[in-house]
Enzyme design. Sequence first.
Site, short mmCIF file in Angstrom:
data_model
loop_
_atom_site.label_atom_id
_atom_site.label_comp_id
_atom_site.label_asym_id
_atom_site.label_seq_id
_atom_site.Cartn_x
_atom_site.Cartn_y
_atom_site.Cartn_z
NE ARG A 41 -48.66 24.46 35.28
CZ ARG A 41 -49.54 23.56 35.08
NH1 ARG A 41 -49.95 22.76 36.36
NH2 ARG A 41 -50.14 23.49 34.17
CD GLN A 52 -39.16 -7.31 27.73
OE1 GLN A 52 -39.47 -8.30 27.34
NE2 GLN A 52 -37.56 -7.02 27.32
CG ASP A 53 -42.39 -0.05 28.99
OD1 ASP A 53 -42.64 -0.62 27.90
OD2 ASP A 53 -42.94 0.67 29.77
CG HIS A 101 -29.17 -5.83 18.54
ND1 HIS A 101 -28.90 -4.74 19.64
CD2 HIS A 101 -27.94 -5.92 18.46
CE1 HIS A 101 -27.64 -4.49 20.05
NE2 HIS A 101 -26.88 -5.30 19.31
CE LYS A 118 -35.96 -3.86 19.48
NZ LYS A 118 -34.60 -3.91 19.46
CG HIS A 135 -33.77 -0.34 16.68
ND1 HIS A 135 -33.20 -0.26 18.25
CD2 HIS A 135 -34.14 0.76 16.66
CE1 HIS A 135 -33.46 1.04 18.66
NE2 HIS A 135 -33.89 1.69 17.65
CE1 TYR A 172 -35.64 -2.36 23.57
CE2 TYR A 172 -34.48 -0.52 24.48
CZ TYR A 172 -34.46 -2.11 24.15
OH TYR A 172 -33.55 -2.74 24.54
CG ASP A 198 -23.69 -4.85 19.13
OD1 ASP A 198 -24.55 -6.19 19.01
OD2 ASP A 198 -24.20 -3.96 19.65
#
Length: 183
Positions: free
Chosen positions: A23, A47-48, A62, A72, A119, A132, A170
């Site tokens: 499957r 938090q996601d 960051h 994270k 990161h 994340y 950035d």
Amino acid sequence: MNFIATKLEGCFIIEPNLILDERGYFMESFNENTFQIGVNQQTHFVQDNQSYSSKGVLRGLHYQTGEHAQAKLVRVLQGEVLDVAVDIRPNSPTFGQYEAVFLSGENQKQFFVPRGFAHGFLVLSETATFFYKCDNFYNKESEGGIIFNDATINIDWGFPMGNLIISEKDKIQPNLENAKKAW
């Protein structure tokens, strides 16, 4: 889950245990008890976040500072990325060093980036969905960043610099020496 320590203390590559059959597959992507034992830290995610990006998009580097610092746990749901953590802990023996990990929807690996690290990631496939977990809520005033091509860190992104897609924010981040201190 298999937890693989990296050269940066506290950062781990996490390989899943896939249960395969006709499957498809099943895997446990997160279990708080297993995770805390594997990384030897008490980390509670609150938090996601999820992003979708095209090939060549580079997001980062960051981090959050002070009481708003974030750990994270990152993974790729679809596509391929080069994921990077940079040690910005001032008294660390690996300060300014980085770890780069290839994450994909196919290999299902995850990367744990604890507090005290910058990161970022670069999308290598046509598109990628990046997911994340964070152990602290986002706080705009606590944002920090480092320019992706800082000569001191010297990250090998393995991608033509002229083909990168980078946000205006950035593009103007400071180098490591001039970046906002994490602590």
